[in-house]
Design a protein around this motif. Structure first.
Motif, PDB file in Angstrom:
ATOM      1  N   ILE A  15       0.838  -1.208   0.000  1.00  0.00           N
ATOM      2  CA  ILE A  15       0.000   0.000   0.000  1.00  0.00           C
ATOM      3  C   ILE A  15       0.869   1.253   0.000  1.00  0.00           C
ATOM      4  CG2 ILE A  15      -1.675   1.343   1.342  1.00  0.00           C
ATOM      5  CD1 ILE A  15      -2.770  -1.431   2.335  1.00  0.00           C
ATOM      6  N   VAL A  16       1.830   1.307   0.901  1.00  0.00           N
ATOM      7  CA  VAL A  16       2.699   2.480   0.997  1.00  0.00           C
ATOM      8  C   VAL A  16       3.502   2.649  -0.288  1.00  0.00           C
ATOM      9  CG1 VAL A  16       4.652   3.497   2.236  1.00  0.00           C
ATOM     10  CG2 VAL A  16       2.792   2.424   3.507  1.00  0.00           C
ATOM     11  N   THR A  17       4.008   1.556  -0.833  1.00  0.00           N
ATOM     12  CA  THR A  17       4.782   1.625  -2.074  1.00  0.00           C
ATOM     13  C   THR A  17       3.931   2.125  -3.232  1.00  0.00           C
ATOM     14  OG1 THR A  17       6.260  -0.136  -1.342  1.00  0.00           O
ATOM     15  CG2 THR A  17       6.151   0.271  -3.712  1.00  0.00           C
ATOM     16  N   ALA A  18       2.693   1.652  -3.325  1.00  0.00           N
ATOM     17  CA  ALA A  18       1.803   2.090  -4.402  1.00  0.00           C
ATOM     18  C   ALA A  18       1.557   3.596  -4.337  1.00  0.00           C
ATOM     19  CB  ALA A  18       0.482   1.329  -4.333  1.00  0.00           C
ATOM     20  N   ILE A  19       1.331   4.120  -3.132  1.00  0.00           N
ATOM     21  CA  ILE A  19       1.123   5.565  -2.974  1.00  0.00           C
ATOM     22  C   ILE A  19       2.415   6.317  -3.294  1.00  0.00           C
ATOM     23  CG2 ILE A  19       0.711   7.402  -1.274  1.00  0.00           C
ATOM     24  CD1 ILE A  19      -1.853   6.112  -2.021  1.00  0.00           C
ATOM     25  N   ALA A  20       3.533   5.841  -2.804  1.00  0.00           N
ATOM     26  CA  ALA A  20       4.820   6.507  -3.042  1.00  0.00           C
ATOM     27  C   ALA A  20       5.128   6.564  -4.529  1.00  0.00           C
ATOM     28  CB  ALA A  20       5.932   5.793  -2.283  1.00  0.00           C
ATOM     29  N   GLU A  21       4.881   5.476  -5.245  1.00  0.00           N
ATOM     30  CA  GLU A  21       5.131   5.464  -6.687  1.00  0.00           C
ATOM     31  C   GLU A  21       4.218   6.432  -7.417  1.00  0.00           C
ATOM     32  OE1 GLU A  21       4.746   1.356  -7.805  1.00  0.00           O
ATOM     33  OE2 GLU A  21       6.765   0.868  -7.074  1.00  0.00           O
ATOM     34  N   ARG A  22       2.981   6.522  -6.979  1.00  0.00           N
ATOM     35  CA  ARG A  22       2.018   7.406  -7.646  1.00  0.00           C
ATOM     36  C   ARG A  22       2.324   8.884  -7.386  1.00  0.00           C
ATOM     37  NH1 ARG A  22      -3.093   6.541  -9.987  1.00  0.00           N
ATOM     38  NH2 ARG A  22      -4.321   8.433 -10.025  1.00  0.00           N
ATOM     39  N   THR A  23       2.791   9.183  -6.175  1.00  0.00           N
ATOM     40  CA  THR A  23       2.976  10.589  -5.795  1.00  0.00           C
ATOM     41  C   THR A  23       4.421  11.060  -5.859  1.00  0.00           C
ATOM     42  OG1 THR A  23       3.276  10.036  -3.462  1.00  0.00           O
ATOM     43  CG2 THR A  23       1.009  10.452  -4.215  1.00  0.00           C
ATOM     44  N   GLY A  24       5.360  10.122  -5.914  1.00  0.00           N
ATOM     45  CA  GLY A  24       6.771  10.497  -5.877  1.00  0.00           C
ATOM     46  C   GLY A  24       7.260  10.790  -4.465  1.00  0.00           C
ATOM     47  N   ALA A  25       6.443  10.473  -3.474  1.00  0.00           N
ATOM     48  CA  ALA A  25       6.809  10.728  -2.075  1.00  0.00           C
ATOM     49  C   ALA A  25       7.803   9.671  -1.594  1.00  0.00           C
ATOM     50  CB  ALA A  25       5.559  10.698  -1.190  1.00  0.00           C
ATOM     51  N   ASP A  26       8.594  10.037  -0.621  1.00  0.00           N
ATOM     52  CA  ASP A  26       9.496   9.098   0.037  1.00  0.00           C
ATOM     53  C   ASP A  26       8.672   8.323   1.061  1.00  0.00           C
ATOM     54  OD1 ASP A  26      11.342   7.776   1.651  1.00  0.00           O
ATOM     55  OD2 ASP A  26      12.684   9.494   1.825  1.00  0.00           O
ATOM     56  N   PRO A  27       8.606   6.991   0.941  1.00  0.00           N
ATOM     57  CA  PRO A  27       7.791   6.216   1.879  1.00  0.00           C
ATOM     58  C   PRO A  27       8.159   6.453   3.343  1.00  0.00           C
ATOM     59  CG  PRO A  27       8.559   4.828   0.093  1.00  0.00           C
ATOM     60  CD  PRO A  27       9.245   6.155  -0.059  1.00  0.00           C
ATOM     61  N   LEU A  28       9.408   6.758   3.603  1.00  0.00           N
ATOM     62  CA  LEU A  28       9.834   6.987   4.979  1.00  0.00           C
ATOM     63  C   LEU A  28       9.383   8.342   5.517  1.00  0.00           C
ATOM     64  CD1 LEU A  28      13.432   5.505   4.760  1.00  0.00           C
ATOM     65  CD2 LEU A  28      11.343   4.406   5.599  1.00  0.00           C
ATOM     66  N   GLU A  29       8.961   9.225   4.632  1.00  0.00           N
ATOM     67  CA  GLU A  29       8.495  10.552   5.030  1.00  0.00           C
ATOM     68  C   GLU A  29       6.969  10.620   5.133  1.00  0.00           C
ATOM     69  OE1 GLU A  29      10.560  13.259   5.663  1.00  0.00           O
ATOM     70  OE2 GLU A  29      12.229  11.860   5.456  1.00  0.00           O
ATOM     71  N   MET A  30       6.285   9.575   4.700  1.00  0.00           N
ATOM     72  CA  MET A  30       4.822   9.570   4.703  1.00  0.00           C
ATOM     73  C   MET A  30       4.285   9.285   6.102  1.00  0.00           C
ATOM     74  SD  MET A  30       4.405   7.516   1.086  1.00  0.00           S
ATOM     75  CE  MET A  30       2.692   7.163   1.302  1.00  0.00           C
ATOM     76  N   ASP A  31       3.055   9.751   6.366  1.00  0.00           N
ATOM     77  CA  ASP A  31       2.395   9.445   7.640  1.00  0.00           C
ATOM     78  C   ASP A  31       2.239   7.933   7.756  1.00  0.00           C
ATOM     79  OD1 ASP A  31       2.115  12.131   8.252  1.00  0.00           O
ATOM     80  OD2 ASP A  31       0.117  12.265   7.366  1.00  0.00           O
ATOM     81  N   PRO A  32       2.281   7.412   8.974  1.00  0.00           N
ATOM     82  CA  PRO A  32       2.103   5.970   9.144  1.00  0.00           C
ATOM     83  C   PRO A  32       0.742   5.508   8.608  1.00  0.00           C
ATOM     84  CG  PRO A  32       2.861   6.988  11.183  1.00  0.00           C
ATOM     85  CD  PRO A  32       2.513   8.103  10.239  1.00  0.00           C
ATOM     86  N   LEU A  33       0.736   4.356   7.975  1.00  0.00           N
ATOM     87  CA  LEU A  33      -0.496   3.812   7.411  1.00  0.00           C
ATOM     88  C   LEU A  33      -1.557   3.624   8.484  1.00  0.00           C
ATOM     89  CD1 LEU A  33      -1.940   2.733   4.922  1.00  0.00           C
ATOM     90  CD2 LEU A  33      -0.913   0.498   5.393  1.00  0.00           C
ATOM     91  N   TYR A  34      -1.145   3.240   9.680  1.00  0.00           N
ATOM     92  CA  TYR A  34      -2.127   2.998  10.747  1.00  0.00           C
ATOM     93  C   TYR A  34      -2.841   4.270  11.183  1.00  0.00           C
ATOM     94  CZ  TYR A  34       1.734   4.374  13.876  1.00  0.00           C
ATOM     95  OH  TYR A  34       2.766   5.038  14.479  1.00  0.00           O
ATOM     96  N   ASP A  35      -2.360   5.456  10.766  1.00  0.00           N
ATOM     97  CA  ASP A  35      -3.087   6.695  11.041  1.00  0.00           C
ATOM     98  C   ASP A  35      -4.298   6.842  10.120  1.00  0.00           C
ATOM     99  OD1 ASP A  35      -1.395   7.449  13.071  1.00  0.00           O
ATOM    100  OD2 ASP A  35      -0.329   8.980  11.910  1.00  0.00           O
ATOM    101  N   ALA A  36      -4.284   6.122   8.986  1.00  0.00           N
ATOM    102  CA  ALA A  36      -5.359   6.237   8.003  1.00  0.00           C
ATOM    103  C   ALA A  36      -6.382   5.110   8.099  1.00  0.00           C
ATOM    104  CB  ALA A  36      -4.769   6.256   6.593  1.00  0.00           C
ATOM    105  N   VAL A  37      -5.929   3.931   8.558  1.00  0.00           N
ATOM    106  CA  VAL A  37      -6.814   2.766   8.542  1.00  0.00           C
ATOM    107  C   VAL A  37      -6.346   1.776   9.610  1.00  0.00           C
ATOM    108  CG1 VAL A  37      -5.471   1.498   6.799  1.00  0.00           C
ATOM    109  CG2 VAL A  37      -7.926   1.097   6.971  1.00  0.00           C
TER     110      VAL A  37
END
Length: 85
Positions: A15-37
């Motif tokens: 999930i995190v990788t799919a979002i990172a690839e789509r947005t160009g974001a660094d997965p390590l800089e993204m909010d934790p997945l458990y904050d969303a679901v």
């Protein structure tokens, strides 16, 4: 009903990788997945081998996880899902 085992170990990473690839974001800089679901709930639904799916907003996009473990990321999240400020 036939029982099917789906490997959910890499689901969060997928999930995190799919979002990172789509947005160009660094997965390590993204909010934790458990904050969303509730990650455990998503894994339980995916592991149930049913036709269920889970849809949620994460990092400004809509994520759908199907019962077979496939992850789909679509455009921007709906405003009510994204908690637009």
């Amino acid at each position: 009903m036939e029982s099917t085992t789906i490997d959910t170990a890499g689901l969060c990473s997928d999930i995190v990788t799919a979002i990172a690839e789509r947005t160009g974001a660094d997965p390590l800089e993204m909010d934790p997945l458990y904050d969303a679901v509730d990650v455990d709930a998503v894994k339980a639904i995916v592991g149930s081998a049913g036709d269920a799916s889970v849809e949620f907003a994460y990092h400004g996009h809509t994520v759908v996880v199907d019962g077979d473990g496939s992850v789909t990321v679509t455009g921007e999240a709906e405003p009510e899902m994204a908690g637009v400020e």
